[in-house]
Design a protein around this motif. Structure first.
Motif, PDB file in Angstrom:
ATOM      1  N   ARG A 150      -9.310 -18.980 -38.036  1.00 34.63           N
ATOM      2  CA  ARG A 150      -9.157 -19.655 -36.733  1.00 34.63           C
ATOM      3  C   ARG A 150      -9.615 -21.107 -36.763  1.00 34.63           C
ATOM      4  NH1 ARG A 150      -7.587 -15.864 -32.972  1.00 34.63           N
ATOM      5  NH2 ARG A 150      -8.248 -13.708 -33.320  1.00 34.63           N
ATOM      6  N   ASP A 151      -9.489 -21.763 -37.904  1.00 36.96           N
ATOM      7  CA  ASP A 151      -9.874 -23.169 -38.061  1.00 36.96           C
ATOM      8  C   ASP A 151      -8.595 -24.008 -38.025  1.00 36.96           C
ATOM      9  OD1 ASP A 151     -10.504 -25.723 -39.059  1.00 36.96           O
ATOM     10  OD2 ASP A 151     -12.152 -24.936 -40.259  1.00 36.96           O
ATOM     11  N   PRO A 152      -8.398 -24.839 -36.979  1.00 38.03           N
ATOM     12  CA  PRO A 152      -7.154 -25.612 -36.868  1.00 38.03           C
ATOM     13  C   PRO A 152      -6.878 -26.498 -38.077  1.00 38.03           C
ATOM     14  CG  PRO A 152      -8.329 -25.642 -34.788  1.00 38.03           C
ATOM     15  CD  PRO A 152      -9.256 -25.009 -35.787  1.00 38.03           C
ATOM     16  N   SER A 153      -7.918 -27.101 -38.675  1.00 38.22           N
ATOM     17  CA  SER A 153      -7.687 -27.962 -39.832  1.00 38.22           C
ATOM     18  C   SER A 153      -7.185 -27.162 -41.029  1.00 38.22           C
ATOM     19  CB  SER A 153      -8.976 -28.710 -40.205  1.00 38.22           C
ATOM     20  OG  SER A 153      -9.995 -27.810 -40.621  1.00 38.22           O
ATOM     21  N   VAL A 154      -7.695 -25.932 -41.183  1.00 39.64           N
ATOM     22  CA  VAL A 154      -7.228 -25.069 -42.268  1.00 39.64           C
ATOM     23  C   VAL A 154      -5.803 -24.617 -41.988  1.00 39.64           C
ATOM     24  CG1 VAL A 154      -7.622 -22.910 -43.504  1.00 39.64           C
ATOM     25  CG2 VAL A 154      -9.568 -24.316 -42.819  1.00 39.64           C
ATOM     26  N   GLU A 155      -5.497 -24.323 -40.724  1.00 40.28           N
ATOM     27  CA  GLU A 155      -4.140 -23.919 -40.362  1.00 40.28           C
ATOM     28  C   GLU A 155      -3.128 -24.997 -40.737  1.00 40.28           C
ATOM     29  OE1 GLU A 155      -5.745 -21.342 -36.492  1.00 40.28           O
ATOM     30  OE2 GLU A 155      -4.680 -23.233 -36.207  1.00 40.28           O
ATOM     31  N   VAL A 156      -3.478 -26.256 -40.443  1.00 41.32           N
ATOM     32  CA  VAL A 156      -2.580 -27.374 -40.772  1.00 41.32           C
ATOM     33  C   VAL A 156      -2.442 -27.525 -42.276  1.00 41.32           C
ATOM     34  CG1 VAL A 156      -2.337 -29.889 -40.697  1.00 41.32           C
ATOM     35  CG2 VAL A 156      -2.960 -28.638 -38.622  1.00 41.32           C
ATOM     36  N   SER A 157      -3.562 -27.482 -42.986  1.00 40.20           N
ATOM     37  CA  SER A 157      -3.537 -27.659 -44.436  1.00 40.20           C
ATOM     38  C   SER A 157      -2.715 -26.570 -45.122  1.00 40.20           C
ATOM     39  CB  SER A 157      -4.973 -27.655 -44.983  1.00 40.20           C
ATOM     40  OG  SER A 157      -4.977 -27.700 -46.397  1.00 40.20           O
ATOM     41  N   VAL A 158      -2.929 -25.327 -44.708  1.00 37.89           N
ATOM     42  CA  VAL A 158      -2.200 -24.214 -45.321  1.00 37.89           C
ATOM     43  C   VAL A 158      -0.708 -24.321 -45.018  1.00 37.89           C
ATOM     44  CG1 VAL A 158      -1.839 -21.717 -45.236  1.00 37.89           C
ATOM     45  CG2 VAL A 158      -4.149 -22.641 -45.394  1.00 37.89           C
ATOM     46  N   THR A 159      -0.369 -24.672 -43.779  1.00 39.67           N
ATOM     47  CA  THR A 159       1.044 -24.816 -43.418  1.00 39.67           C
ATOM     48  C   THR A 159       1.706 -25.908 -44.240  1.00 39.67           C
ATOM     49  OG1 THR A 159       0.633 -24.017 -41.172  1.00 39.67           O
ATOM     50  CG2 THR A 159       2.663 -25.262 -41.530  1.00 39.67           C
ATOM     51  N   GLU A 160       1.022 -27.038 -44.401  1.00 40.99           N
ATOM     52  CA  GLU A 160       1.557 -28.127 -45.219  1.00 40.99           C
ATOM     53  C   GLU A 160       1.832 -27.657 -46.644  1.00 40.99           C
ATOM     54  OE1 GLU A 160      -1.374 -31.200 -44.867  1.00 40.99           O
ATOM     55  OE2 GLU A 160      -0.281 -32.226 -43.254  1.00 40.99           O
ATOM     56  N   THR A 161       0.890 -26.912 -47.200  1.00 37.41           N
ATOM     57  CA  THR A 161       1.044 -26.431 -48.572  1.00 37.41           C
ATOM     58  C   THR A 161       2.220 -25.470 -48.689  1.00 37.41           C
ATOM     59  OG1 THR A 161      -1.319 -26.673 -49.037  1.00 37.41           O
ATOM     60  CG2 THR A 161      -0.075 -25.191 -50.457  1.00 37.41           C
ATOM     61  N   LEU A 162       2.324 -24.516 -47.760  1.00 33.39           N
ATOM     62  CA  LEU A 162       3.408 -23.542 -47.825  1.00 33.39           C
ATOM     63  C   LEU A 162       4.769 -24.201 -47.624  1.00 33.39           C
ATOM     64  CD1 LEU A 162       1.789 -20.560 -45.878  1.00 33.39           C
ATOM     65  CD2 LEU A 162       2.108 -20.773 -48.342  1.00 33.39           C
ATOM     66  N   VAL A 163       4.834 -25.167 -46.709  1.00 37.71           N
ATOM     67  CA  VAL A 163       6.097 -25.871 -46.489  1.00 37.71           C
ATOM     68  C   VAL A 163       6.482 -26.680 -47.721  1.00 37.71           C
ATOM     69  CG1 VAL A 163       7.176 -27.738 -45.158  1.00 37.71           C
ATOM     70  CG2 VAL A 163       5.947 -25.915 -43.977  1.00 37.71           C
ATOM     71  N   SER A 164       5.495 -27.313 -48.360  1.00 43.63           N
ATOM     72  CA  SER A 164       5.783 -28.108 -49.556  1.00 43.63           C
ATOM     73  C   SER A 164       6.289 -27.238 -50.700  1.00 43.63           C
ATOM     74  CB  SER A 164       4.542 -28.882 -49.998  1.00 43.63           C
ATOM     75  OG  SER A 164       3.587 -28.040 -50.612  1.00 43.63           O
ATOM     76  N   GLN A 165       5.916 -25.963 -50.687  1.00 45.59           N
ATOM     77  CA  GLN A 165       6.393 -25.025 -51.702  1.00 45.59           C
ATOM     78  C   GLN A 165       7.722 -24.381 -51.313  1.00 45.59           C
ATOM     79  OE1 GLN A 165       4.945 -24.709 -54.703  1.00 45.59           O
ATOM     80  NE2 GLN A 165       3.606 -26.344 -53.970  1.00 45.59           N
ATOM     81  N   ARG A 166       8.298 -24.869 -50.219  1.00 44.80           N
ATOM     82  CA  ARG A 166       9.626 -24.441 -49.773  1.00 44.80           C
ATOM     83  C   ARG A 166       9.703 -22.952 -49.454  1.00 44.80           C
ATOM     84  NH1 ARG A 166      12.611 -27.537 -47.395  1.00 44.80           N
ATOM     85  NH2 ARG A 166      14.555 -26.607 -48.134  1.00 44.80           N
ATOM     86  N   VAL A 167       8.693 -22.437 -48.728  1.00 54.03           N
ATOM     87  CA  VAL A 167       8.823 -21.054 -48.267  1.00 54.03           C
ATOM     88  C   VAL A 167      10.099 -20.941 -47.440  1.00 54.03           C
ATOM     89  CG1 VAL A 167       6.359 -20.493 -48.272  1.00 54.03           C
ATOM     90  CG2 VAL A 167       7.364 -21.576 -46.257  1.00 54.03           C
ATOM     91  N   GLU A 168      10.736 -19.805 -47.528  1.00 54.54           N
ATOM     92  CA  GLU A 168      12.001 -19.629 -46.823  1.00 54.54           C
ATOM     93  C   GLU A 168      11.802 -19.265 -45.365  1.00 54.54           C
ATOM     94  OE1 GLU A 168      14.982 -17.458 -48.909  1.00 54.54           O
ATOM     95  OE2 GLU A 168      14.264 -18.154 -50.847  1.00 54.54           O
ATOM     96  N   LEU A 169      10.613 -18.824 -45.011  1.00 54.16           N
ATOM     97  CA  LEU A 169      10.258 -18.586 -43.619  1.00 54.16           C
ATOM     98  C   LEU A 169       8.742 -18.546 -43.535  1.00 54.16           C
ATOM     99  CD1 LEU A 169       9.286 -15.335 -43.357  1.00 54.16           C
ATOM    100  CD2 LEU A 169      11.720 -15.013 -43.721  1.00 54.16           C
ATOM    101  N   LEU A 170       8.226 -18.796 -42.340  1.00 53.48           N
ATOM    102  CA  LEU A 170       6.776 -18.769 -42.139  1.00 53.48           C
ATOM    103  C   LEU A 170       6.465 -18.099 -40.820  1.00 53.48           C
ATOM    104  CD1 LEU A 170       3.966 -19.599 -43.127  1.00 53.48           C
ATOM    105  CD2 LEU A 170       4.233 -21.749 -41.888  1.00 53.48           C
ATOM    106  N   PHE A 171       5.627 -17.053 -40.871  1.00 49.01           N
ATOM    107  CA  PHE A 171       5.123 -16.397 -39.671  1.00 49.01           C
ATOM    108  C   PHE A 171       3.723 -16.928 -39.407  1.00 49.01           C
ATOM    109  CE2 PHE A 171       7.754 -12.204 -40.053  1.00 49.01           C
ATOM    110  CZ  PHE A 171       8.910 -12.949 -39.932  1.00 49.01           C
ATOM    111  N   ILE A 172       3.477 -17.351 -38.160  1.00 48.62           N
ATOM    112  CA  ILE A 172       2.194 -17.924 -37.777  1.00 48.62           C
ATOM    113  C   ILE A 172       1.550 -16.978 -36.770  1.00 48.62           C
ATOM    114  CG2 ILE A 172       1.069 -19.878 -36.652  1.00 48.62           C
ATOM    115  CD1 ILE A 172       3.338 -21.632 -37.694  1.00 48.62           C
ATOM    116  N   ALA A 173       0.538 -16.250 -37.206  1.00 50.85           N
ATOM    117  CA  ALA A 173      -0.056 -15.191 -36.388  1.00 50.85           C
ATOM    118  C   ALA A 173      -1.434 -15.584 -35.867  1.00 50.85           C
ATOM    119  CB  ALA A 173      -0.173 -13.903 -37.202  1.00 50.85           C
ATOM    120  N   GLY A 174      -1.671 -15.321 -34.585  1.00 56.03           N
ATOM    121  CA  GLY A 174      -3.003 -15.472 -34.016  1.00 56.03           C
ATOM    122  C   GLY A 174      -3.507 -16.891 -33.930  1.00 56.03           C
ATOM    123  N   VAL A 175      -2.611 -17.875 -33.853  1.00 59.57           N
ATOM    124  CA  VAL A 175      -3.014 -19.281 -33.767  1.00 59.57           C
ATOM    125  C   VAL A 175      -2.988 -19.711 -32.306  1.00 59.57           C
ATOM    126  CG1 VAL A 175      -2.368 -21.643 -34.368  1.00 59.57           C
ATOM    127  CG2 VAL A 175      -2.248 -19.833 -36.088  1.00 59.57           C
TER     128      VAL A 175
END
Length: 353
Positions: free
Chosen positions: A110-135
């Motif tokens: 539940r850390d917004p800065s970690v949420e942003v960092s992780v999302t950036e990393t996953l997007v940069s790795q070209r995930v084909e979809l992303l589920f964002i739970a409990g944010v």
């Protein structure tokens, strides 16, 4: 294409000239940030190919961007500490694998800065979809995904910037409250003694559950006590402290308790374990969450179960029809909750004694 001068190292200016691109575009492709700046895949492929032909030392992050199917499916969630989030993760992994995708699940505490960092990393790795739970606020994460063209679905807590799938928190809380009120009346206790404990004020799930709690009282034309609702988060220690305060004031546990998460319920179990056995039997208990250990407790508890299988199935269905350029309001799918087994499961009934 060969180097014009084998003795000189190629630069981004050479690549820009060879491909007819700007140096800024070349830099973004080579450092792996091209997707978030809406650089076309065709352009990025051309730049990477030219860089290799010119002997430019492309970093591993850029080299890993193949711009075609990555085969990766991402999910972020707060933690794995309760059965609900653990169940979401496990079910997501099962569904992803059944589609030939490799699941990546990351907890963000539940850390917004970690949420942003992780999302950036996953997007940069070209995930084909992303589920964002409990944010609590998924909007900036949804924006990152939209810019990169990655289908993004909000799970458990909704957001306006992407499709969302949530439990029927209001309907489930009303049904659970109705059961608890009936049990209190059967014992001769006034329903006004029912207390709602836990959750985060102004958070969607909590606010919907509080609304359902009040709906049940309104439907019976009675009013809950003025201090019937107390939000202190979801952790067990805060639940213990809240119960200790109420126990000290009243000299007993409240006649009825609706705990707004399994972790808050754990705080009740920890607190009650220090009391005489008859104190455990003095209250009617419900929990908006489910765990099979409830069947083995020395007091009765009624648990409301969220349909994890249905939530994930609906989220994948939304991902299949995702359109980053769609106009109008994004869909919100509300999945029913219940006291019994969900989606064909053969678990025993949730209500336990």
């Amino acid at each position: 294409m060969a180097r014009s001068n084998p003795g000189r190292k190629s630069t981004i200016y050479d690549i820009a000239k060879a491909t007819g691109s700007s140096t800024a575009a070349v830099s973004m492709v080579l450092n792996g940030t091209w997707a978030r700046y809406r650089i076309k895949e065709e352009t990025a492929n051309r730049i990477l190919a030219s860089a290799q032909q010119l002997g430019y030392n492309v970093n591993m992050k850029a080299r890993g961007l193949r711009l075609s199917r990555s085969g990766l499916a991402g999910m972020i969630l707060p933690h794995y500490r309760n059965r609900f989030f653990a169940g979401l993760a496990e079910t997501f992994e099962d569904h992803a694998r059944s589609r030939g995708l490799c699941p990546i699940v990351v907890s963000t505490q539940r850390d917004p800065s970690v949420e942003v960092s992780v999302t950036e990393t996953l997007v940069s790795q070209r995930v084909e979809l992303l589920f964002i739970a409990g944010v609590l606020d998924p909007t900036p994460l949804n924006a990152m995904c939209s810019a990169a063209g990655v289908p993004c679905i909000n799970v458990d807590l909704p957001g306006e910037a992407a499709p969302s799938v949530v439990s029927d928190n209001r309907g489930g809380a009303r049904a659970l409250t109705d059961v608890l009120i009936d049990k209190m009346r059967a014992r001769g206790d006034a329903p006004e003694g029912l207390i709602f404990l836990g959750g985060v004020a102004n958070e969607y799930a909590t606010e919907m559950r509080i609304a359902g709690f009040r709906d049940a009282f309104e439907g019976r034309q009675i009013q809950p006590a003025s201090d019937a609702v107390e939000c202190f988060g979801y952790d067990a220690s805060s639940a213990r402290q809240a119960l200790a305060r109420r126990y000290e004031r009243a000299g007993r546990l409240p006649a009825g308790l609706l705990m707004n998460s399994i972790t808050a319920f754990e705080g009740l179990v920890q607190f009650a374990s220090r009391l005489p056995r008859d104190a455990w039997q003095s209250t009617v208990v419900g929990c908006f969450d489910w765990d099979p250990f409830g069947a083995h407790l020395p007091f009765e508890v009624t648990m409301m179960r969220q349909d994890v299988e249905k939530i994930i199935s609906e989220a994948f269905a939304l991902a299949d029809t995702y359109d980053a350029n769609a106009t109008g309001a994004n869909p919100l799918v509300i999945v029913p909750t219940g006291f019994g087994p969900m989606s064909g499961e053969d678990d025993p009934a949730i209500e336990t004694a």
